[in-house]
Design an enzyme around this catalytic site. Structure first.
Site, short mmCIF file in Angstrom:
data_model
loop_
_atom_site.label_atom_id
_atom_site.label_comp_id
_atom_site.label_asym_id
_atom_site.label_seq_id
_atom_site.Cartn_x
_atom_site.Cartn_y
_atom_site.Cartn_z
N ARG A 37 38.95 40.29 36.97
CA ARG A 37 38.05 41.28 37.58
C ARG A 37 38.83 42.41 38.27
NH1 ARG A 37 34.64 41.53 42.78
NH2 ARG A 37 32.74 42.61 42.16
N ILE A 63 30.63 48.00 40.66
CA ILE A 63 30.82 46.74 39.92
C ILE A 63 30.05 45.70 40.72
CG2 ILE A 63 33.06 46.31 41.06
CD1 ILE A 63 33.92 44.79 38.52
N SER A 64 29.13 45.01 40.04
CA SER A 64 28.22 44.10 40.75
C SER A 64 28.97 42.95 41.40
CB SER A 64 27.18 43.52 39.78
OG SER A 64 26.25 44.50 39.41
N GLN A 65 28.33 42.40 42.43
CA GLN A 65 28.83 41.18 43.09
C GLN A 65 28.94 40.07 42.04
OE1 GLN A 65 26.06 40.08 46.12
NE2 GLN A 65 27.06 38.13 46.59
#
Length: 213
Positions: A37, A63-65
């Site tokens: 990530r 960028i999503s959790q």
């Protein structure tokens, strides 16, 4: 572009956090444990990449959790070979998760800057979605329909009818619906005209934008 043992250790810690928060699908957890990530983020955030938090990326997007990515992916119940429509390519992180699960991914991004950057970046990492498109996610990709699954990674003020129309019978759409916060919603297509709707609590996403190009 380095992925060190330190990064890998942090990823395994993140997987444990996601398990504690209720993510049970081992294939989803394995995918998140595998994908670097930190490489999908601005280098200034690298030290925080494996915290369970959202972070800014280019073009005022995020960028999503990781929990949100895992939760949406678990709801989607992707099987290898499934044809999956993704609305909002963004950083490409969710795209990579779907690729790891063996999906044939068709993804749309409507920020030109992100689209160009992410297309090159995914190739460098070895992820090969079937089709990446610059366009309006509200319209889906009728040319490649029907899809086994569809996922929207931004907050939709309403459910776009083309996305439901482009599902196979038995297909699923996972979409956060509403203004702020959104309700995570799962639609399952039961017939040509009938859809089952289930709701799974509140989440926060950047808005899904339309008609920009």
């Amino acid at each position: 572009m380095k992925d060190t043992f330190r990064h890998q250790g942090k990823r395994q810690h993140l997987v444990e956090i996601l398990k504690e928060k209720g993510i049970a699908d081992q294939r989803v957890l394995t995918a998140i444990g595998k994908i670097p990530r930190h490489l999908f983020m601005d280098s200034s955030f690298e030290d925080h990449a494996y915290q369970d938090k959202a972070f800014p990326i280019a073009a005022d997007q995020t960028i999503s959790q990781p929990y949100t990515v895992a939760f949406q992916t678990e709801l989607l119940a992707v099987e290898p070979g499934h044809q999956v429509l993704e609305i909002g390519t963004g950083s490409g992180y969710q795209t990579a998760v779907l690729c790891e699960l063996g999906a044939r991914v068709y993804s749309i991004e409507r920020q030109q800057e992100l689209f160009k950057k992410t297309k090159l970046f995914l190739q460098k990492l070895g992820y090969r979605p079937k089709y990446l498109s610059f366009g309006d996610g509200y319209k889906g990709l009728p040319l490649y329909a029907p899809f086994d699954r569809a996922i929207v990674t931004a907050g939709a003020p309403y459910v776009p009818k083309p996305l439901l129309a482009q599902l196979k019978i038995g297909g699923k759409l996972v979409i956060p619906v509403g203004d702020d916060p959104q309700i995570m919603t799962l639609f399952t297509r039961k017939s040509a005209t009938e859809f089952e709707r289930e709701e799974f609590g509140e989440f926060r996403f950047v808005p899904l934008l339309e008609d920009k190009n």
